[in-house]
Design a protein around this motif. Structure first.
Motif, short mmCIF file in Angstrom:
data_model
loop_
_atom_site.label_atom_id
_atom_site.label_comp_id
_atom_site.label_asym_id
_atom_site.label_seq_id
_atom_site.Cartn_x
_atom_site.Cartn_y
_atom_site.Cartn_z
N LYS A 151 1.70 6.27 8.27
CA LYS A 151 0.44 5.82 8.33
C LYS A 151 -0.11 5.48 6.52
O LYS A 151 0.63 6.29 5.80
CB LYS A 151 -0.64 7.29 8.65
N SER A 202 9.64 14.18 4.53
CA SER A 202 8.50 13.23 4.59
C SER A 202 8.51 12.61 3.27
O SER A 202 8.95 13.33 2.20
CB SER A 202 7.12 13.99 4.62
N ILE A 259 -2.14 6.07 3.18
CA ILE A 259 -2.69 7.09 2.50
C ILE A 259 -3.95 6.32 2.04
O ILE A 259 -3.98 5.72 1.21
CB ILE A 259 -1.64 7.56 1.38
N HIS A 287 -2.47 0.00 -4.33
CA HIS A 287 -2.61 1.54 -4.66
C HIS A 287 -2.00 1.69 -6.05
O HIS A 287 -1.68 2.69 -6.39
CB HIS A 287 -1.83 2.62 -3.73
N GLN A 315 0.78 -1.25 0.09
CA GLN A 315 -0.24 0.00 0.06
C GLN A 315 0.97 1.07 -0.06
O GLN A 315 2.03 1.25 0.30
CB GLN A 315 -0.92 0.12 1.29
N THR A 316 0.28 2.37 -0.31
CA THR A 316 1.06 3.65 0.09
C THR A 316 0.94 4.38 1.07
O THR A 316 -0.31 4.11 1.74
CB THR A 316 0.26 4.51 -1.18
N TYR A 317 2.07 4.82 1.81
CA TYR A 317 2.01 5.18 2.99
C TYR A 317 2.80 6.74 3.08
O TYR A 317 3.45 6.94 2.24
CB TYR A 317 2.81 4.35 4.05
N LEU A 318 2.51 7.36 4.07
CA LEU A 318 3.02 8.64 4.15
C LEU A 318 3.90 8.41 5.27
O LEU A 318 3.77 8.18 6.57
CB LEU A 318 2.06 9.85 4.57
N ALA A 326 7.59 14.01 -0.25
CA ALA A 326 6.30 14.57 -0.25
C ALA A 326 6.42 15.82 0.76
O ALA A 326 5.34 16.70 0.87
CB ALA A 326 5.46 13.54 0.60
N ASP A 337 -10.28 2.53 -2.11
CA ASP A 337 -9.99 2.10 -0.68
C ASP A 337 -11.46 1.98 0.05
O ASP A 337 -11.38 1.17 1.05
CB ASP A 337 -9.18 3.14 0.10
N SER A 351 -10.33 12.74 -4.75
CA SER A 351 -8.85 12.61 -4.63
C SER A 351 -8.22 11.51 -5.54
O SER A 351 -7.12 11.34 -5.49
CB SER A 351 -8.83 12.17 -3.21
N GLN A 380 6.46 9.83 0.57
CA GLN A 380 5.34 8.74 0.16
C GLN A 380 6.09 7.47 -0.44
O GLN A 380 6.83 7.32 -1.57
CB GLN A 380 4.44 9.48 -1.14
#
Length: 267
Positions: free
Chosen positions: A123, A100, A125, A222, A68-71, A96, A153, A134, A102
């Motif tokens: 966490k 930070s 995204i 994602h 998955q994609t996370y920040l 990002a 999602d 979005s 992504q």
């Protein structure tokens, strides 16, 4: 079966006529091969809640290497070697903001990153339920935000067609299944106009499916063009089940490190 990794001929999408492959651009056996995981078989009800797939109301076991994609937020800039350590390749992360990133990562990688003292927060995204703005043009199947305000999602519930299953063609079912009815049954006299389905010039109000269908999703949740965006895979599009990996390439690896030797000939 549910959970199998399957090779199939890309079915295309009636609501995305310009999507590569399309429905009618090529015969079935000459369309592009896709490989995805079978989430749902005929008759199953599929739903995705906050990125987690459910089948018939029960949580679908996430594959070990699902991504998955996370920040990722840190106290300092991260050296690319740290990302590499957790199998996050150059194409899997981007800056990002100040300190930070992504990233696209597995749950195992995320747990490893959390142990590093310079990691402040990480966490997923996720698009909120009902958020259709979005996705940056990634409108989900059946491409009708009025009736189905879904996203990658938070999606469904949606029932996968099963051979012998009959549905009443109300507004929602017509929007969901008109592509199946007018395309995959090879009926040249079936067409969809103004929210209604016609066969031999007469509107039909119910339909019984003539074959089984499948709901496929990529393990990179994602970064996958799958059933969430173009719908169902008919049984006659299935090529077979993938059983082992014979070659694995790291696109970002150097000349001597491009082959992932540990994955060759693995199940």
């Amino acid at each position: 079966k549910n959970g199998d990794v399957v090779v199939f001929n890309y079915p295309g999408c009636p609501s995305r006529p310009d999507s590569f492959g399309g429905y009618d651009a090529h015969p079935v056996d000459l369309r592009t091969n896709y490989i995805k995981r079978c989430i749902g078989i005929g008759g199953d009800q599929i739903e995705i809640r906050d990125g987690q797939a459910y089948v018939n109301g029960k949580k679908f076991d996430n594959p070990e290497n699902m991504q998955q994609t996370y920040l990722l937020e840190t106290n300092t800039a991260i050296n690319e070697k740290i990302f590499k350590k957790y199998d996050i390749n150059e194409s899997d992360y981007q800056v990002a903001g100040e300190n930070s990133y992504q990233i696209t990562a597995t749950a195992k990688a995320v747990e490893g990153l959390k142990t590093l003292d310079f990691v402040k927060n990480i966490k997923p995204i996720l698009f909120a339920k009902g958020d259709t703005l979005s996705s940056m043009g990634q409108e989900t199947f059946p491409q009708n935000n009025r009736l189905f305000p879904w996203n990658r999602d938070n999606y469904g519930p949606i029932t996968v067609p099963k051979e012998g299953m009959t549905v009443q063609l109300d507004e929602k079912n017509t929007a969901l299944y008109w592509g199946v009815i007018t395309t995959f049954v090879h009926n040249e006299n079936a067409k969809y106009e103004n929210g209604k389905i016609y066969v031999d010039g007469k509107q039909i109000t119910s339909y019984t499916f003539k074959q089984n269908y499948y709901f496929m999703m990529g393990d990179n949740r994602h970064g996958s063009d799958d059933s969430r965006f173009w719908g169902f895979v008919p049984e006659d599009h299935i090529v077979g089940k993938a059983v082992f990996i014979w070659m694995s390439i790291d696109a970002d690896g150097s000349f001597l490190n491009k082959i992932r030797w540990s994955r060759l000939f693995s199940i």
